[in-house]
Design an enzyme around this catalytic site. Structure first.
Site, PDB file in Angstrom:
ATOM      1  N   ASN A 122       0.800  -1.216   0.000  1.00 61.66           N
ATOM      2  CA  ASN A 122       0.000   0.000   0.000  1.00 61.66           C
ATOM      3  C   ASN A 122       0.838   1.274   0.000  1.00 61.66           C
ATOM      4  OD1 ASN A 122      -2.510   1.715   0.713  1.00 61.66           O
ATOM      5  ND2 ASN A 122      -1.148   2.075   2.457  1.00 61.66           N
ATOM      6  N   SER A 148      -4.431   2.620  -8.467  1.00 54.83           N
ATOM      7  CA  SER A 148      -5.234   3.844  -8.406  1.00 54.83           C
ATOM      8  C   SER A 148      -5.946   4.020  -9.731  1.00 54.83           C
ATOM      9  CB  SER A 148      -4.339   5.058  -8.138  1.00 54.83           C
ATOM     10  OG  SER A 148      -5.031   6.271  -8.390  1.00 54.83           O
ATOM     11  N   TYR A 166       3.307   9.371 -11.145  1.00 52.97           N
ATOM     12  CA  TYR A 166       2.319   8.635 -10.353  1.00 52.97           C
ATOM     13  C   TYR A 166       1.485   7.722 -11.248  1.00 52.97           C
ATOM     14  CZ  TYR A 166      -1.112   7.689  -6.714  1.00 52.97           C
ATOM     15  OH  TYR A 166      -1.915   7.067  -5.794  1.00 52.97           O
ATOM     16  N   ALA A 167       1.028   8.254 -12.392  1.00 53.27           N
ATOM     17  CA  ALA A 167       0.231   7.446 -13.319  1.00 53.27           C
ATOM     18  C   ALA A 167       1.035   6.265 -13.837  1.00 53.27           C
ATOM     19  CB  ALA A 167      -0.254   8.310 -14.482  1.00 53.27           C
ATOM     20  N   LYS A 220       1.352   3.566 -11.044  1.00 52.04           N
ATOM     21  CA  LYS A 220       0.124   2.851 -10.718  1.00 52.04           C
ATOM     22  C   LYS A 220      -0.364   1.989 -11.884  1.00 52.04           C
ATOM     23  CE  LYS A 220      -0.286   4.140  -6.476  1.00 52.04           C
ATOM     24  NZ  LYS A 220      -0.141   3.147  -5.385  1.00 52.04           N
TER      25      LYS A 220
END
Length: 254
Positions: free
Chosen positions: A92, A144, A159-160, A163
């Site tokens: 996580n 996400s 971040y994209a 994830k």
């Protein structure tokens, strides 16, 4: 046939949750404990972990930085000593990045991938290597909606990328480790009010944007990912692997 409550019962099992000091991770630790598991809660903030352990029975706090190989090995060793092996691993831990790709430095991009993707992969591999012969496990990776669809202007390239890669590595590891009895799945949360989305719901413009683009016309509420997590962690999903379970109020179904 197992009774319904038995399917979700984690009594006697050991679960490791990274990023457990706040947000979804803290909620995961609480829910896994409620289901009967001994929860090894891992994060860098000792004070938050100590508070969690004081409030929740069966939580074992381990202060560590999962980007450090020695810390990952120590985490696996600590959890394995409790009952001979790790039954559930929840990857996580994560961090956001700048939303503007042109301002995102190479160092920032690499750092985000290290926390959100690379460290979870290495921790998963260390966990599987540590398992006694014939012992299975459930690994749950937290992705996400930003890894499934563009959410510009919110999100960020690093971040994209991290994830989206979590989804890919989930399927690959499920394929490689299925014959060992290790199930690997991913849970994909939508928009929740956590430290990582600080300001999203307190700003009326962005809060309206979330509501307008979500089929249920609201952001996620506290605990609404926990049911999906418990399903993937328990025998209720004993024949489920390589799956990506989206909990986003219908955001990605539009």
């Amino acid at each position: 046939m197992a009774r319904v409550q038995d399917l979700f019962d984690l009594t006697g099992r050991v679960a490791v949750v990274t990023g457990a000091s706040s947000g979804l991770g803290e909620g995961f630790a609480r829910s896994l404990s409620d289901a009967g598991a001994t929860v090894v809660a891992a994060a860098r903030r000792a004070d938050r972990l100590e508070q969690l352990a004081a409030e929740v029975p069966g939580v074992v706090p381990v202060v560590c930085d999962i980007t450090e190989p020695a810390d990952r090995e120590r985490l696996v060793a600590t959890a394995s000593e409790i009952n001979g092996g790790i039954d559930v691993l929840v990857n996580n831990a994560g961090r956001p990045g700048p939303p503007d790709a042109l301002s995102e430095t190479p160092e920032q991009f690499d750092s985000i991938l290290q926390v959100n993707l690379t460290s979870g992969f290495h921790l998963s591999a260390a966990t599987v290597r540590s398992l006694p012969e014939g012992r299975g496990a459930s690994i749950i990776n937290v992705s996400s909606v930003i890894g499934l669809v563009s959410t510009a202007p919110i999100g960020g390239a690093g971040y994209a990328a991290s994830k989206a890669a979590v989804v890919g590595v989930t399927r690959e590891l499920a394929g490689q480790w299925g014959r060992r009895g290790v199930r690997v799945n991913a849970v994909v949360p939508g928009w929740f009010d956590t430290e990582m989305t600080d300001g999203l719901f307190s700003n009326e413009k962005s809060a309206t944007w979330v509501r307008r683009n979500t089929m249920l016309n609201r952001g996620g509420r506290e605990g609404e990912v926990d049911g999906a997590l418990l399903f993937l962690a328990s025998d209720a999903s004993s024949y489920v692997t390589g799956h990506v379970l989206t909990v986003d109020g219908g955001w990605t179904a539009r």
